[in-house]
Enzyme design. Structure first.
Site, PDB file in Angstrom:
ATOM      1  N   ARG A   1       0.860  -1.178   0.000  1.00 44.09           N
ATOM      2  CA  ARG A   1       0.000   0.000   0.000  1.00 44.09           C
ATOM      3  C   ARG A   1       0.897   1.230   0.000  1.00 44.09           C
ATOM      4  O   ARG A   1       1.933   1.253   0.676  1.00 44.09           O
ATOM      5  CB  ARG A   1      -0.894  -0.002   1.242  1.00 44.09           C
ATOM      6  CG  ARG A   1      -1.852   1.183   1.295  1.00 44.09           C
ATOM      7  CD  ARG A   1      -2.626   1.213   2.599  1.00 44.09           C
ATOM      8  NE  ARG A   1      -3.450   2.411   2.687  1.00 44.09           N
ATOM      9  CZ  ARG A   1      -4.017   2.853   3.803  1.00 44.09           C
ATOM     10  NH1 ARG A   1      -3.834   2.178   4.934  1.00 44.09           N
ATOM     11  NH2 ARG A   1      -4.740   3.953   3.793  1.00 44.09           N
ATOM     12  N   HIS A   2       0.519   2.225  -0.778  1.00 44.44           N
ATOM     13  CA  HIS A   2       1.313   3.448  -0.878  1.00 44.44           C
ATOM     14  C   HIS A   2       1.631   4.034   0.498  1.00 44.44           C
ATOM     15  O   HIS A   2       0.926   3.794   1.489  1.00 44.44           O
ATOM     16  CB  HIS A   2       0.563   4.494  -1.705  1.00 44.44           C
ATOM     17  CG  HIS A   2      -0.762   4.875  -1.114  1.00 44.44           C
ATOM     18  ND1 HIS A   2      -0.890   5.762  -0.064  1.00 44.44           N
ATOM     19  CD2 HIS A   2      -2.025   4.469  -1.397  1.00 44.44           C
ATOM     20  CE1 HIS A   2      -2.158   5.898   0.259  1.00 44.44           C
ATOM     21  NE2 HIS A   2      -2.876   5.109  -0.537  1.00 44.44           N
ATOM     22  N   GLY A   3       2.688   4.848   0.560  1.00 42.77           N
ATOM     23  CA  GLY A   3       3.002   5.570   1.785  1.00 42.77           C
ATOM     24  C   GLY A   3       1.908   6.571   2.131  1.00 42.77           C
ATOM     25  O   GLY A   3       1.022   6.863   1.315  1.00 42.77           O
TER      26      GLY A   3
ATOM     27  N   TRP B   1      -3.993  13.281   2.085  1.00 40.73           N
ATOM     28  CA  TRP B   1      -5.383  13.129   2.522  1.00 40.73           C
ATOM     29  C   TRP B   1      -5.526  12.089   3.619  1.00 40.73           C
ATOM     30  O   TRP B   1      -6.450  12.162   4.423  1.00 40.73           O
ATOM     31  CB  TRP B   1      -6.286  12.821   1.328  1.00 40.73           C
ATOM     32  CG  TRP B   1      -6.580  14.042   0.501  1.00 40.73           C
ATOM     33  CD1 TRP B   1      -5.862  15.215   0.478  1.00 40.73           C
ATOM     34  CD2 TRP B   1      -7.662  14.222  -0.398  1.00 40.73           C
ATOM     35  NE1 TRP B   1      -6.428  16.099  -0.399  1.00 40.73           N
ATOM     36  CE2 TRP B   1      -7.540  15.516  -0.955  1.00 40.73           C
ATOM     37  CE3 TRP B   1      -8.713  13.420  -0.812  1.00 40.73           C
ATOM     38  CZ2 TRP B   1      -8.433  16.025  -1.890  1.00 40.73           C
ATOM     39  CZ3 TRP B   1      -9.607  13.911  -1.748  1.00 40.73           C
ATOM     40  CH2 TRP B   1      -9.471  15.206  -2.278  1.00 40.73           C
TER      41      TRP B   1
ATOM     42  N   GLU C   1      -7.549   2.789  -6.237  1.00 47.88           N
ATOM     43  CA  GLU C   1      -8.279   2.611  -4.990  1.00 47.88           C
ATOM     44  C   GLU C   1      -9.768   2.467  -5.270  1.00 47.88           C
ATOM     45  O   GLU C   1     -10.273   2.884  -6.326  1.00 47.88           O
ATOM     46  CB  GLU C   1      -8.018   3.817  -4.072  1.00 47.88           C
ATOM     47  CG  GLU C   1      -8.785   3.844  -2.765  1.00 47.88           C
ATOM     48  CD  GLU C   1      -8.492   2.656  -1.855  1.00 47.88           C
ATOM     49  OE1 GLU C   1      -8.755   1.512  -2.273  1.00 47.88           O
ATOM     50  OE2 GLU C   1      -8.033   2.872  -0.715  1.00 47.88           O
TER      51      GLU C   1
ATOM     52  N   ASN D   1     -13.417   3.464  -5.443  1.00 44.13           N
ATOM     53  CA  ASN D   1     -14.005   4.787  -5.683  1.00 44.13           C
ATOM     54  C   ASN D   1     -15.019   5.092  -4.577  1.00 44.13           C
ATOM     55  O   ASN D   1     -16.021   4.390  -4.447  1.00 44.13           O
ATOM     56  CB  ASN D   1     -14.675   4.809  -7.060  1.00 44.13           C
ATOM     57  CG  ASN D   1     -15.151   6.182  -7.462  1.00 44.13           C
ATOM     58  OD1 ASN D   1     -15.288   7.074  -6.626  1.00 44.13           O
ATOM     59  ND2 ASN D   1     -15.401   6.370  -8.750  1.00 44.13           N
TER      60      ASN D   1
END
EC number: 5.4.2.11
Length: 206
Positions: A9-11, A15, A88, A90
């Protein structure tokens, strides 16, 4: 290390930090998020993993996470394929809204259903089942063939898109997947048998 898949999962994104529903919106990584991705790359290098190809979503927070990882591994020139199929979930009308404010407006139980139910989607958004319906075919047709050729693949994507993929990979049901939480910047390494069943799963902790 053949027949290997690494999910991350991205860093942390801007947001995430502001506690906003993100979905298909495209905020950048925070300073912490960049650091998480760099640290993940260093950890993966220590394991001896070497990627043959990388996949990421169409959103910059996932792309930059993949770039940091590949740079740390000395593979910054590796082919990286970007696809909205890996985006991701929606969140529809909730996108950009503060999660606490949404709870105040709609109630804790309704928001919990939108966030954690497998089948219920927020207004004009996707359920986790909807998300899986676009991710799993993409995986089968584009990513799994690399693994079956004994290659090692990186997927840098998002909490819900990866949960949907893990559900299919591990044969989890809708109730089991809703309890799965993915922290930002933590790699998960799967190895596979020749018949594509999972041989091992390792979570690389900080």
């Amino acid at each position: 290390m053949g027949r290997t898949l690494v999910l991350i999962r991205h860093g942390q994104s801007e947001w995430n930090l502001k506690n906003l529903f993100t979905g298909w919106k495209d905020p950048d990584l925070t300073e912490k998020g960049h650091a998480e991705a760099i640290a993940a790359g260093k950890k993966l290098k220590e394991t001896g993993v070497k990627f043959d190809i990388a996949y990421t979503s169409a959103l910059q927070r996932a792309q930059k996470t993949a770039q940091h990882i590949l740079e740390q591994m000395g593979q910054s020139d590796l082919e990286m394929i970007k696809s909205a199929a890996l985006n991701e979930r929606n969140y529809g009308d909730l996108s950009g809204l503060n999660k606490d404010e949404v709870r105040q407006q709609w109630g804790e139980e309704q928001v919990k259903m939108w966030r954690r139910s497998y089948t219920i989607a927020p207004p004009n958004g996707e359920s986790l089942r909807d998300t899986g319906a676009r991710i799993w075919p993409y995986y089968l047709y584009h990513i799994q063939p690399h693994i079956l050729r004994s290659q090692t693949v990186l997927i840098a994507a998002h909490g819900n898109s990866l949960r949907a993929l893990m559900m299919a990979l591990e044969g989890l049901n809708g109730e089991e997947i809703i309890s799965q939480e993915l922290a930002t910047g933590i790699p998960i390494i799967y190895t596979f048998n020749p018949d594509s069943t999972i041989s091992s799963k390792t979570i690389i902790t900080p």
